[in-house]
Motif scaffolding. Structure first.
Motif, short mmCIF file in Angstrom:
data_model
loop_
_atom_site.label_atom_id
_atom_site.label_comp_id
_atom_site.label_asym_id
_atom_site.label_seq_id
_atom_site.Cartn_x
_atom_site.Cartn_y
_atom_site.Cartn_z
N ALA A 1 9.64 8.89 70.29
CA ALA A 1 10.41 8.09 69.33
C ALA A 1 9.90 6.65 69.20
CB ALA A 1 11.89 8.09 69.70
N GLY A 2 8.60 6.47 69.40
CA GLY A 2 7.99 5.15 69.23
C GLY A 2 7.74 4.38 70.50
N ALA A 3 8.09 4.96 71.65
CA ALA A 3 7.89 4.26 72.92
C ALA A 3 6.42 4.13 73.29
CB ALA A 3 8.65 4.98 74.04
N PHE A 4 5.57 5.01 72.74
CA PHE A 4 4.15 4.99 73.08
C PHE A 4 3.27 4.74 71.86
CE2 PHE A 4 6.26 7.23 76.45
CZ PHE A 4 5.64 6.74 77.60
N GLY A 5 3.85 4.23 70.80
CA GLY A 5 3.09 3.92 69.60
C GLY A 5 4.03 3.77 68.42
N GLU A 6 3.74 2.80 67.56
CA GLU A 6 4.63 2.55 66.42
C GLU A 6 4.62 3.72 65.44
OE1 GLU A 6 5.39 -0.94 64.26
OE2 GLU A 6 4.32 -2.24 65.68
N LEU A 7 5.79 4.00 64.86
CA LEU A 7 5.95 5.01 63.82
C LEU A 7 6.33 4.31 62.52
CD1 LEU A 7 8.04 7.49 65.98
CD2 LEU A 7 5.75 7.96 65.09
N VAL A 8 5.65 4.68 61.43
CA VAL A 8 5.92 4.06 60.14
C VAL A 8 6.17 5.15 59.09
CG1 VAL A 8 4.48 2.06 60.70
CG2 VAL A 8 3.48 3.99 59.48
N PRO A 9 6.82 4.81 57.98
CA PRO A 9 7.09 5.81 56.94
C PRO A 9 5.80 6.37 56.34
CG PRO A 9 8.45 3.86 56.62
CD PRO A 9 7.44 3.51 57.67
#
Length: 403
Positions: free
Chosen positions: A348-356
């Motif tokens: 859920a983004g803890a190990f890398g950013e998530l973008v649309p």
């Protein structure tokens, strides 16, 4: 005494060994089972391909011969065991049906001759062929079908090919005949259940076998590329087939925006039908001096281990192996929050950013933030162990041999 008992034969069926995530997974599983003492076969519908030379020495490769179009239609009709001819429209009517469907007879012949205890297949059409070939052969073989992609997204993107509209009903009928249905992520499992109507409880999630000591060893090799010399601008890497679903156009646009603010290089590894369009976009944006697209490379891990950032820009995935490989190499990651896989892999983004998906502006901003404040590389590697070869093999032994 028990060690002298031969272990059961296991076969893996995949359409080709052309570069792709499914092919890498197949080679990892086949090698792992062979190393454990099982006789192992890889069965393909077409010889050659980027990965054929990587078939382990203790694994047998079988190349099937296709039937004629009319004969393959007849075999599909006789072996599918589908009560309604309407559901078989995508197989029986199109003149140019999926090429893999022309191998029902030859795969049945392989099963009769070699008698594997288990046949593991991957992707929708090979899965149909595997199940129907077993019906044709009439031999006792356990069939495990694996879905690697979000089926609903695949159907949506090929909606102009009308036969895909019928595929969920065909898969629902066929997968009920499988001994086990596997999905490579919880997101894929949810999607398969929702799209086909199969009970969610009947679909097991097994993460792909990705992380191994061999990956680490290959990643330790330094790239022979001046972009990776000390003092050079940061290197961003994208990896995958150059297809529309991977949205390398979004990555290129995001990189161009980033490049306007800071020095950087972008290396895109892979090949495909979108190459000319992407090269035209690079020229249009005026970033030819900062982007390289060398095509398929035999060892992408050495680039990931020494890059400053890996970016996944896809519109949809199943369980993107390359994101796991990037983590295993200690590389910082930015990914689209596409269905499915990246959110599970990156916790859920803890190990890398998530973008649309499709938003090159937000992607550029996330890339800039990660380059400015990269994560701890050892922490990335630790996360990747969730997707180790040993962990995956243990789960596949359970579904293949009821261990």
């Amino acid at each position: 005494m028990a060690d002298s008992i031969p272990k059961p034969r296991i076969a893996f069926f995949v359409s080709t060994l052309t570069a792709g995530g499914v092919q890498r997974v197949t080679l990892s599983l086949a090698g792992g089972f062979a190393d454990a003492g099982h006789p192992v076969d890889i069965v393909v519908t077409q010889g050659g391909g980027d990965y054929e030379k990587h078939v382990p020495a203790n694994v047998n490769l079988h190349v099937l011969e296709p039937s004629g179009i009319l004969q393959s239609r007849w075999l599909a009709w006789r072996t599918a065991r589908i009560p309604s001819a309407v559901l078989l429209k995508p197989v029986l009517l199109p003149f140019r049906s999926s090429r893999v469907l022309r191998h029902i007879g030859s795969l049945a012949g392989y099963l009769i001759r070699h008698r594997p205890a288990v046949l593991v297949s991957g992707m929708s059409y090979p899965n149909l062929v595997a199940l129907w070939a077993r019906n044709r052969a009439g031999v006792p073989v356990r069939v495990v079908v694996v879905e690697h992609n979000t089926l609903s997204q695949t159907i949506k993107r090929v909606r102009s090919r009308w036969r895909w509209r019928y595929l969920p009903a065909v898969l629902r009928n066929a997968y009920r005949q499988a001994d086990s249905v596997v999905a490579v992520s919880n997101g894929v499992a949810d999607d398969v259940a929702a799209t086909t109507g199969l009970p969610r409880a009947a679909i097991r999630t097994i993460y792909n076998p990705v992380v191994s000591s061999a990956l680490t060893e290959r990643g330790a090799i330094r790239p022979d590329d001046d972009w990776f010399n000390p003092g050079m601008p940061p290197v961003i890497v994208g990896i995958g087939r150059l297809t529309s679903a991977k949205r390398f156009d979004v990555l290129i646009r995001a990189f161009a925006a980033l490049r306007a603010e800071t020095r950087a290089h972008l290396l895109i590894l892979g090949d495909g039908r979108e190459r000319s369009r992407l090269e035209a976009l690079v020229r249009e944006l005026g970033v030819e001096d900062s982007i390289r697209m060398p095509g398929f490379v035999d060892n992408p891990y050495r680039y990931l281990s020494h890059a400053d950032l890996f970016v996944l820009s896809s519109d949809y995935e199943g369980l993107p192996t390359v994101v796991i490989e990037a983590l295993a190499c200690g590389c910082p990651v930015v990914s689209t929050d596409c269905p499915s896989g990246p959110r599970e892999i990156l916790d859920a983004g803890a190990f890398g950013e998530l973008v649309p998906c499709g938003d090159d502006e937000q992607l550029a901003q996330a890339m800039a933030r990660t380059l400015a404040a990269p994560p701890d590389r050892e922490r990335q590697r630790t996360r990747a162990q969730t997707f180790s070869v040993d962990a995956s093999l243990a789960r596949y032994r359970e579904v293949c041999f009821d261990e």
